[in-house]
Enzyme design. Structure first.
Site, PDB file in Angstrom:
ATOM      1  N   LYS A  59      62.761  51.930  34.521  1.00 40.96           N
ATOM      2  CA  LYS A  59      62.213  52.012  35.881  1.00 40.96           C
ATOM      3  C   LYS A  59      61.803  50.616  36.336  1.00 40.96           C
ATOM      4  CE  LYS A  59      58.756  54.616  38.590  1.00 40.96           C
ATOM      5  NZ  LYS A  59      57.611  55.553  38.557  1.00 40.96           N
TER       6      LYS A  59
ATOM      7  N   SER B  39      58.128  59.512  41.820  1.00 35.87           N
ATOM      8  CA  SER B  39      58.711  58.241  42.181  1.00 35.87           C
ATOM      9  C   SER B  39      59.813  57.762  41.229  1.00 35.87           C
ATOM     10  CB  SER B  39      57.610  57.177  42.255  1.00 35.87           C
ATOM     11  OG  SER B  39      57.039  56.968  40.968  1.00 35.87           O
TER      12      SER B  39
ATOM     13  N   SER C 125      55.081  61.688  38.799  1.00 39.04           N
ATOM     14  CA  SER C 125      56.325  60.931  39.011  1.00 39.04           C
ATOM     15  C   SER C 125      57.334  60.954  37.877  1.00 39.04           C
ATOM     16  CB  SER C 125      55.994  59.478  39.337  1.00 39.04           C
ATOM     17  OG  SER C 125      55.674  59.363  40.684  1.00 39.04           O
TER      18      SER C 125
HETATM   19  N1  GLN Z   1      54.003  61.642  44.333  1.00 37.22           N
HETATM   20  C1  GLN Z   1      52.732  61.133  43.936  1.00 37.22           C
HETATM   21  C2  GLN Z   1      52.314  59.999  44.837  1.00 37.22           C
HETATM   22  O1  GLN Z   1      52.999  59.747  45.763  1.00 37.22           O
HETATM   23  C3  GLN Z   1      52.749  60.718  42.509  1.00 37.22           C
HETATM   24  C4  GLN Z   1      53.376  59.410  42.305  1.00 37.22           C
HETATM   25  C5  GLN Z   1      53.347  58.984  40.883  1.00 37.22           C
HETATM   26  O2  GLN Z   1      53.095  59.764  39.981  1.00 37.22           O
HETATM   27  N2  GLN Z   1      53.564  57.700  40.689  1.00 37.22           N
HETATM   28  O3  GLN Z   1      51.318  59.393  44.660  1.00 37.22           O
END
Ligand code: GLN
Length: 492
Positions: free
Chosen positions: A78, A159, A183
């Site tokens: 990532k 994400s 995410s």
């Molecule tokens: N979708 C969540 C956010 O937008 C979680 C993102 C994540 O876990 N990095 O914050």
């Protein structure tokens, strides 16, 4: 497209050990697979030369009988992880061109165990998002298609959407993800793969671009639960460079797999049965409980009364920490710089141009809830509620060993959907955020298909540092579900 790229990580490891395939042949096959997957936009940077060099070094170690846990295994990283000599952008314009001079601890651990890097995976900007639509480098596509409307493009979740897409499309054997509120788990569910968020403190955060430091955790994204167990062992470990890293031995997670669920109590929290939840999600969840029962587990109805506060609390704590963490991007130290007449103007120009809309929204919410006069009403209150959420789980562990829930309230949605309504987007995390707030490990395993033919996941949450039970139960579910559908992308 059946071939070497269709083996699992465990199968590939064994094929490498037998000499059926060499790390170089494997790297070549996966470099081609990464090229073939380009329409998905799952990578910000491809590193084929590096992959071949790493594979060669791997070949030498294998020949000497010095194979590490991930020897010769091609992986995606990532783009939130700092990789020495390879650009790390966090999906943001503000970090474009930033080439770290150091290696994150998790990637160093993986490479030390023999993993071969194919490239940096696309992601939501600064890991903020649930659809991989906020990346400066463009959206990522889900390799799955609607059985009836095959022209519709679906999001891979976020994400860690690039990581999830790449694993699902067999462009990598495994990928790193990070999970702050879901995410790893939500994109795993959307793409029909396995994603494990370890206990907070299990994997070092050092060298990972920070979003919300009290929540961020790195973890494996793989095609099977066994593969996740292998990869987690290689990623995890104590790191004195991360003050929240926990000094406990790393177990052999793979050895913890196998057997049934006799002697295990699995909790089903009633607060996760939410209004408006699609019937197919509820059906799958009940089916999951049946599978656990058939494997010998006792199903226990439990209550986690503060569940409904988890999402609003998360959207105070996470932006607050993000606004503080992102203050460092000032046009002086990293990446982008947009000049101005004064120093102040240079800061403003750089940040205005460098951050996308979602990141700016979070910075504004974060600075608001931390500002004098609102700190007590929002931030401090949220911290107290967070403790309540963690207490709910602590109480639950007195009667159960693991908790079963759906991973997400829906299957993947089409690209462009929910974009004009941040709250609808935030609701994706409703089942993943509570475990994040409590720092607990959670896995998503592919468990079925929606009416549209898109993957659905089930989540297992465990006690702190009990990834073994999480993986064990996850593998039983994986076996019972017998999920062997393939994304449309693989069918050509
Ligand atoms: N979708 C969540 C956010 O937008 C979680 C993102 C994540 O876990 N990095 O914050």
């Amino acid at each position: 497209m059946a071939g070497v790229c269709d083996l699992t990580l465990a199968e590939t490891r064994d094929a490498l050990a037998r000499g059926d395939v060499s790390p170089t042949e494997l790297a070549d096959a996966y470099v081609k697979a990464v090229e073939a997957a380009r329409p998905l936009n799952a990578f910000v940077v491809e590193t084929p030369e590096l992959a071949r060099d790493m594979a060669k070094a791997s070949e030498a170690r294998l020949a000497k009988g010095e194979a590490g846990l991930m020897e010769g295994i091609p992986v995606g990283i990532k783009d939130l992880f700092c990789t020495k000599g390879v650009q790390a952008t966090a999906g943001s314009h503000i970090l474009e061109g930033f080439v770290p001079t150091y290696e994150s601890t998790v990637t160093a651990n993986l490479f030390g165990a023999g993993a071969v890097m194919l490239g940096k995976c696309n992601m939501d900007e600064f890991a903020m998002g649930s659809a991989n639509m906020t990346s400066y480098f463009g959206p990522v596509e889900n390799p799955w298609r609607d059985a009836a409307a095959s022209n519709k493009k679906y999001v891979p979740g976020g994400s860690s959407g690039g990581s999830a897409s790449a694993v699902a499309a067999h462009a990598v054997l495994a990928a790193t993800g990070t999970d702050t509120g879901g995410s790893i788990r939500q994109p795993a569910a959307f793409t029909g793969i396995v994603g494990l968020k370890p206990t907070y403190g299990r994997c070092s955060r050092w060298g990972i671009v920070a979003f919300a430091s009290s929540l961020d955790q790195a973890g494996p994204m793989t095609r099977t639960v066994r593969d996740a167990a292998i990869m987690l062992r290689a990623m995890a470990g104590y790191d004195p460079k991360d003050s929240t890293s926990v000094n406990r031995p790393v177990p052999d997670y793979e050895a913890a797999l196998g057997g049934d669920l006799r002697n295990l109590k699995i909790g089903v929290p009633k607060e996760y049965r939410m209004d408006g939840m699609p019937a197919e999600i509820d059906t799958l969840w009940r089916q999951g409980a049946e599978w656990c029962k058939a494997a010998g587990a006792e199903i226990v109805d439990i209550s986690l009364p503060h569940t409904k506060y988890a999402l609003p609390t998360y959207y105070i704590v996470a932006p607050a920490e993000a606004s503080s963490n992102l203050a460092r991007y000032d046009g002086v130290r990293y990446g982008l710089r947009v000049e101005g007449a004064t120093l102040q103007e240079m800061y403003e120009n750089t940040r205005a141009e460098g951050f996308g809309a979602e990141v700016r929204r979070r910075i504004m919410i974060g600075t608001y809830v931390l500002s004098a006069g609102y700190y007590d009403a929002y931030y401090l209150k949220a911290q107290k509620v967070r403790t309540r959420i963690a207490d709910d789980f602590r109480h639950a562990w007195e009667s159960v060993d693991a908790i079963l829930t759906p991973t997400a309230p829906s299957a993947a949605f089409a690209q462009g959907e929910k974009m004009d309504d941040p709250i609808a987007m935030y609701l994706n995390d409703v089942f993943t955020v509570p475990a994040s707030m409590a720092g607990l490990p959670g896995i998503s395993v592919p468990a079925g298909l929606s009416a549209d033919g898109l993957p659905l996941g089930l989540q297992i949450i465990g006690r702190p540092f009990d990834e073994e039970t999480v993986l064990h139960v996850g593998q039983v579910l994986e076996g019972a579900a017998g999920f062997d559908a393939k994304p449309a992308f693989l069918a050509g």
